[in-house]
Design an enzyme around this catalytic site. Sequence first.
Site: not given
Ligand code: TYM
Length: 344
Positions: A115, A207, A210
């Site tokens: 990032k 991957k 967004k």
């Molecule tokens: P974020 O917002 O990027 O994504 C949310 C969830 O979606 C999953 N994900 C995917 N799974 C499969 N294939 C993909 N291409 C894909 N893109 C995203 C992510 O693995 C995630 O589960 N850091 C985290 C948010 C967070 C969090 C937490 C999660 C903050 N605090 C505490 C669990 C527990 C994040 O940026 O997810």
Amino acid sequence: MAKFIERVFSGVQPTGNLHLGNYLGAIVKFVELQSTHDCLYCVVDLHAITVPQKPEELRANIREVTAAYVAAGIDPKQHIVFNQSQVAEHAELAWVFNCVARVGWLSRMTQFKEKAGKDKENASVGLYAYPCLMAADILLYRATHVPVGEDQKQHLELARDIAQKFNLDFAESIAAHGHGDAFFPSPEPLIQGPATRVMSLRDGSKKMSKSDPSDYSRINLSDDADTIAQKIRKAKTDPEALPSEPAGLAHRPEADNLVGIYAALNGETKPEVLRAFGGGNFSAFKSALVDLSVAKLGPIGAEMKRLKDDVSYIDAVLADGAYRAKTIARENMAAVKDILGFVR
Ligand code: TYM
């Protein structure tokens, strides 16, 4: 070893373009876990501001993720749905964890490297410390299980390291305050099923994300039936027929991805999908995938749109969730302060 009550915590960033990867990698599992666990599902807005956000878009995106949770089948009465910034203890515990985690641990985080890109000096301090806030999200509720996609695995390992170091560093105080030999559990990542890493529809080595500039790389939860159909029809494939066994998907990332998506949407395994479609060409498979995707995602997208415009309902869900989350957060944060030696 101390016993912890099983509790699920997970979160999604309100940064726009919620997509099929978020849905299959995370939200579907959030829905499933409701029948077996007490769950907290958070809209992690404090995480979102680690990179620049436009205030009006952020506000709309917080409501959109909340709407997506509810539209996908999360019950905000039975479980806790809230946004992170309404529970100040997340930031408070994150500070404590900034002082527990080591600089070396954070320097190894691949997501920060991705990032921040080449201009690391110019990345926010928040982006660097992000995994400490994520650990705080989970451990504030002493959650034991965390459903996430594959890309969060390293962050979960760090959360476990932080929990263990805190338990060790303060072992005497933890015991003296009546918490036995550990105050925090080691949260277990739940990364299972055929779509833990959904890939871009344009490039099977990237991957689904967004931030991909091509909207054709992802299926957004807000896409209508025609858009979903078009994106699947245009998805990159290769000239071979579909194999009948998973081994035949090796070195065919685009085919593997589409089979995984089909399997996840239909609640099947990849071998089951290949038994049905093996030997056939992609156009027949893509037609079936269009029908399945529209049937599964169409109603969720429509309901999400309807709910996100019902601002008073969404804000009431978040306020109620924050109130209930805070009850747990306050108690655990008070215990942390006692363990640390703060006067309160
Ligand atoms: P974020 O917002 O990027 O994504 C949310 C969830 O979606 C999953 N994900 C995917 N799974 C499969 N294939 C993909 N291409 C894909 N893109 C995203 C992510 O693995 C995630 O589960 N850091 C985290 C948010 C967070 C969090 C937490 C999660 C903050 N605090 C505490 C669990 C527990 C994040 O940026 O997810």
